[in-house]
Design a protein around this motif. Structure first.
Motif, PDB file in Angstrom:
ATOM      1  N   TYR A 114       0.834  -1.206   0.000  1.00  0.00           N
ATOM      2  CA  TYR A 114       0.000   0.000   0.000  1.00  0.00           C
ATOM      3  C   TYR A 114       0.872   1.261   0.000  1.00  0.00           C
ATOM      4  CZ  TYR A 114      -3.239   3.613   1.500  1.00  0.00           C
ATOM      5  OH  TYR A 114      -3.966   4.767   1.569  1.00  0.00           O
ATOM      6  N   LEU A 115       1.923   1.269   0.830  1.00  0.00           N
ATOM      7  CA  LEU A 115       2.826   2.423   0.864  1.00  0.00           C
ATOM      8  C   LEU A 115       3.519   2.615  -0.485  1.00  0.00           C
ATOM      9  CD1 LEU A 115       4.542   2.164   4.365  1.00  0.00           C
ATOM     10  CD2 LEU A 115       2.956   3.923   3.580  1.00  0.00           C
ATOM     11  N   LEU A 116       3.995   1.546  -1.086  1.00  0.00           N
ATOM     12  CA  LEU A 116       4.626   1.633  -2.401  1.00  0.00           C
ATOM     13  C   LEU A 116       3.661   2.235  -3.427  1.00  0.00           C
ATOM     14  CD1 LEU A 116       6.551  -1.749  -2.627  1.00  0.00           C
ATOM     15  CD2 LEU A 116       7.560   0.513  -2.919  1.00  0.00           C
ATOM     16  N   LYS A 117       2.451   1.723  -3.440  1.00  0.00           N
ATOM     17  CA  LYS A 117       1.437   2.216  -4.372  1.00  0.00           C
ATOM     18  C   LYS A 117       1.147   3.696  -4.114  1.00  0.00           C
ATOM     19  CE  LYS A 117      -3.212   1.267  -6.018  1.00  0.00           C
ATOM     20  NZ  LYS A 117      -4.422   0.489  -5.848  1.00  0.00           N
ATOM     21  N   SER A 118       1.043   4.084  -2.856  1.00  0.00           N
ATOM     22  CA  SER A 118       0.774   5.482  -2.510  1.00  0.00           C
ATOM     23  C   SER A 118       1.896   6.402  -2.965  1.00  0.00           C
ATOM     24  CB  SER A 118       0.582   5.634  -0.997  1.00  0.00           C
ATOM     25  OG  SER A 118      -0.530   4.908  -0.565  1.00  0.00           O
ATOM     26  N   VAL A 119       3.132   5.978  -2.747  1.00  0.00           N
ATOM     27  CA  VAL A 119       4.283   6.788  -3.164  1.00  0.00           C
ATOM     28  C   VAL A 119       4.308   6.917  -4.689  1.00  0.00           C
ATOM     29  CG1 VAL A 119       6.801   6.906  -3.219  1.00  0.00           C
ATOM     30  CG2 VAL A 119       5.641   6.272  -1.108  1.00  0.00           C
ATOM     31  N   MET A 120       4.012   5.836  -5.380  1.00  0.00           N
ATOM     32  CA  MET A 120       3.986   5.881  -6.840  1.00  0.00           C
ATOM     33  C   MET A 120       2.944   6.878  -7.339  1.00  0.00           C
ATOM     34  SD  MET A 120       4.387   1.920  -7.858  1.00  0.00           S
ATOM     35  CE  MET A 120       5.972   1.126  -7.835  1.00  0.00           C
ATOM     36  N   GLU A 121       1.758   6.831  -6.748  1.00  0.00           N
ATOM     37  CA  GLU A 121       0.706   7.771  -7.143  1.00  0.00           C
ATOM     38  C   GLU A 121       1.123   9.205  -6.839  1.00  0.00           C
ATOM     39  OE1 GLU A 121      -2.857   6.439  -5.191  1.00  0.00           O
ATOM     40  OE2 GLU A 121      -2.981   4.635  -6.427  1.00  0.00           O
ATOM     41  N   GLU A 122       1.713   9.407  -5.674  1.00  0.00           N
ATOM     42  CA  GLU A 122       2.168  10.732  -5.269  1.00  0.00           C
ATOM     43  C   GLU A 122       3.228  11.281  -6.220  1.00  0.00           C
ATOM     44  OE1 GLU A 122       4.738  12.433  -1.570  1.00  0.00           O
ATOM     45  OE2 GLU A 122       3.073  11.100  -1.052  1.00  0.00           O
ATOM     46  N   ASN A 181      11.062   8.571   5.424  1.00  0.00           N
ATOM     47  CA  ASN A 181      12.257   7.977   4.828  1.00  0.00           C
ATOM     48  C   ASN A 181      11.903   6.930   3.772  1.00  0.00           C
ATOM     49  OD1 ASN A 181      13.958   9.585   6.344  1.00  0.00           O
ATOM     50  ND2 ASN A 181      14.288   8.043   7.913  1.00  0.00           N
ATOM     51  N   PHE A 182      10.870   6.153   4.031  1.00  0.00           N
ATOM     52  CA  PHE A 182      10.400   5.168   3.058  1.00  0.00           C
ATOM     53  C   PHE A 182       9.967   5.886   1.786  1.00  0.00           C
ATOM     54  CE2 PHE A 182       7.260   2.409   1.070  1.00  0.00           C
ATOM     55  CZ  PHE A 182       7.866   1.168   1.119  1.00  0.00           C
ATOM     56  N   ASN A 183       9.181   6.936   1.953  1.00  0.00           N
ATOM     57  CA  ASN A 183       8.678   7.738   0.849  1.00  0.00           C
ATOM     58  C   ASN A 183       9.835   8.280   0.008  1.00  0.00           C
ATOM     59  OD1 ASN A 183       7.416   9.691  -0.777  1.00  0.00           O
ATOM     60  ND2 ASN A 183       5.928  10.186   0.798  1.00  0.00           N
ATOM     61  N   ASP A 184      10.810   8.904   0.658  1.00  0.00           N
ATOM     62  CA  ASP A 184      11.960   9.477  -0.050  1.00  0.00           C
ATOM     63  C   ASP A 184      12.768   8.402  -0.773  1.00  0.00           C
ATOM     64  OD1 ASP A 184      11.253  11.994   0.853  1.00  0.00           O
ATOM     65  OD2 ASP A 184      12.737  12.016   2.476  1.00  0.00           O
ATOM     66  N   THR A 185      12.976   7.284  -0.109  1.00  0.00           N
ATOM     67  CA  THR A 185      13.748   6.187  -0.698  1.00  0.00           C
ATOM     68  C   THR A 185      13.063   5.636  -1.943  1.00  0.00           C
ATOM     69  OG1 THR A 185      14.715   5.592   1.429  1.00  0.00           O
ATOM     70  CG2 THR A 185      14.696   3.872  -0.260  1.00  0.00           C
ATOM     71  N   VAL A 186      11.777   5.394  -1.848  1.00  0.00           N
ATOM     72  CA  VAL A 186      11.038   4.832  -2.985  1.00  0.00           C
ATOM     73  C   VAL A 186      10.983   5.835  -4.137  1.00  0.00           C
ATOM     74  CG1 VAL A 186       8.782   3.983  -3.753  1.00  0.00           C
ATOM     75  CG2 VAL A 186       9.746   3.178  -1.594  1.00  0.00           C
ATOM     76  N   LYS A 187      10.799   7.100  -3.836  1.00  0.00           N
ATOM     77  CA  LYS A 187      10.796   8.122  -4.896  1.00  0.00           C
ATOM     78  C   LYS A 187      12.120   8.118  -5.655  1.00  0.00           C
ATOM     79  CE  LYS A 187       7.628  11.524  -2.935  1.00  0.00           C
ATOM     80  NZ  LYS A 187       7.520  12.876  -2.352  1.00  0.00           N
ATOM     81  N   THR A 188      13.222   8.095  -4.923  1.00  0.00           N
ATOM     82  CA  THR A 188      14.543   8.093  -5.549  1.00  0.00           C
ATOM     83  C   THR A 188      14.752   6.825  -6.362  1.00  0.00           C
ATOM     84  OG1 THR A 188      15.429   9.440  -3.756  1.00  0.00           O
ATOM     85  CG2 THR A 188      17.029   8.239  -5.105  1.00  0.00           C
ATOM     86  N   LEU A 189      14.393   5.692  -5.792  1.00  0.00           N
ATOM     87  CA  LEU A 189      14.525   4.405  -6.461  1.00  0.00           C
ATOM     88  C   LEU A 189      13.747   4.378  -7.770  1.00  0.00           C
ATOM     89  CD1 LEU A 189      15.037   1.216  -6.365  1.00  0.00           C
ATOM     90  CD2 LEU A 189      12.893   1.135  -5.115  1.00  0.00           C
ATOM     91  N   LEU A 190      12.496   4.793  -7.720  1.00  0.00           N
ATOM     92  CA  LEU A 190      11.655   4.744  -8.908  1.00  0.00           C
ATOM     93  C   LEU A 190      12.088   5.750  -9.962  1.00  0.00           C
ATOM     94  CD1 LEU A 190       8.234   4.136  -7.187  1.00  0.00           C
ATOM     95  CD2 LEU A 190       9.573   2.505  -8.517  1.00  0.00           C
ATOM     96  N   LYS A 191      12.515   6.910  -9.532  1.00  0.00           N
ATOM     97  CA  LYS A 191      13.003   7.894 -10.500  1.00  0.00           C
ATOM     98  C   LYS A 191      14.210   7.332 -11.238  1.00  0.00           C
ATOM     99  CE  LYS A 191      14.614  12.570 -11.203  1.00  0.00           C
ATOM    100  NZ  LYS A 191      14.953  13.862 -10.626  1.00  0.00           N
ATOM    101  N   PHE A 192      15.119   6.716 -10.501  1.00  0.00           N
ATOM    102  CA  PHE A 192      16.305   6.141 -11.127  1.00  0.00           C
ATOM    103  C   PHE A 192      15.922   5.093 -12.168  1.00  0.00           C
ATOM    104  CE2 PHE A 192      19.515   2.834 -11.449  1.00  0.00           C
ATOM    105  CZ  PHE A 192      20.594   3.572 -11.902  1.00  0.00           C
ATOM    106  N   TRP A 193      15.108   4.106 -11.776  1.00  0.00           N
ATOM    107  CA  TRP A 193      14.823   2.985 -12.665  1.00  0.00           C
ATOM    108  C   TRP A 193      13.830   3.326 -13.770  1.00  0.00           C
ATOM    109  CZ3 TRP A 193      18.010  -0.805 -13.141  1.00  0.00           C
ATOM    110  CH2 TRP A 193      18.817  -1.174 -12.070  1.00  0.00           C
ATOM    111  N   THR A 194      12.917   4.254 -13.556  1.00  0.00           N
ATOM    112  CA  THR A 194      11.915   4.545 -14.589  1.00  0.00           C
ATOM    113  C   THR A 194      12.278   5.741 -15.457  1.00  0.00           C
ATOM    114  OG1 THR A 194      10.548   5.943 -13.146  1.00  0.00           O
ATOM    115  CG2 THR A 194      10.038   3.569 -13.209  1.00  0.00           C
ATOM    116  N   GLN A 195      13.168   6.617 -14.980  1.00  0.00           N
ATOM    117  CA  GLN A 195      13.463   7.827 -15.744  1.00  0.00           C
ATOM    118  C   GLN A 195      14.926   8.000 -16.115  1.00  0.00           C
ATOM    119  OE1 GLN A 195      11.791  11.156 -13.609  1.00  0.00           O
ATOM    120  NE2 GLN A 195       9.870  10.097 -13.304  1.00  0.00           N
ATOM    121  N   LEU A 196      15.850   7.624 -15.252  1.00  0.00           N
ATOM    122  CA  LEU A 196      17.259   7.908 -15.491  1.00  0.00           C
ATOM    123  C   LEU A 196      18.035   6.766 -16.119  1.00  0.00           C
ATOM    124  CD1 LEU A 196      18.034   9.799 -12.155  1.00  0.00           C
ATOM    125  CD2 LEU A 196      17.513  10.788 -14.391  1.00  0.00           C
ATOM    126  N   SER A 197      17.753   5.553 -15.700  1.00  0.00           N
ATOM    127  CA  SER A 197      18.546   4.417 -16.180  1.00  0.00           C
ATOM    128  C   SER A 197      18.119   4.008 -17.594  1.00  0.00           C
ATOM    129  CB  SER A 197      18.404   3.229 -15.236  1.00  0.00           C
ATOM    130  OG  SER A 197      17.096   2.726 -15.285  1.00  0.00           O
TER     131      SER A 197
END
Length: 142
Positions: A18-26, A119-135
């Motif tokens: 649920y947290l992962l999904k929420s961060v993704m939507e955010e 911290n979870f929110n920030d970590t997931v945002k950084t992780l997803l940005k890297f894998w979906t936008q930068l890499s």
């Protein structure tokens, strides 16, 4: 850019999903998401003809029922068709043995889930940005 990749989330903890999904939507991440509650479901999704060549990132928890994340990692990285898919270990474990073993088996990244929401929110945002936008992912990984 890898905006079209499907993300496979393998985690048996409904609160974490649920947290992962929420961060993704955010974050405005609109990638298709596939969920697996255990390793057997993860492997089934990865081998599904409907998802073939679509899953471009796996977020994998280590401690799951039926087939744990370590077994999933080993199976995926041993499979000639699946091994190029990046696997990010996202788990509560911070044990050096888990970290070493996961990298030895081919994990692309190991992240211990932060305890606080911020911290979870920030970590997931950084992780997803890297894998979906930068890499840049290899051809056939998505």
């Amino acid at each position: 850019m890898n905006k079209a990749i499907t993300i496979l989330i393998c985690d048996d903890d409904e609160d974490d999903v649920y947290l992962l999904k929420s961060v993704m939507e955010e974050c405005g991440i609109k990638n298709p998401i596939v969920y697996a509650k255990n390793g057997l479901e993860a492997i089934a999704n990865l081998n599904s003809p409907a998802l073939q060549n679509k899953i471009g990132l796996v977020l994998l928890d280590l401690n799951m029922p039926k087939m744990d994340g370590r077994e999933v990692l080993k199976a995926v990285k041993s499979d000639g068709l699946l091994r190029r898919i990046p696997i990010v270990i996202l788990t509560t474990s911070s044990a050096s043995e888990d970290i070493d073993n996961c990298y030895s088996m081919g994990a692309n990244c190991f992240i211990t889930k932060p305890a606080s929401y911020e911290n979870f929110n920030d970590t997931v945002k950084t992780l997803l940005k890297f894998w979906t936008q930068l890499s840049r992912l290899p051809v056939g990984a998505n």
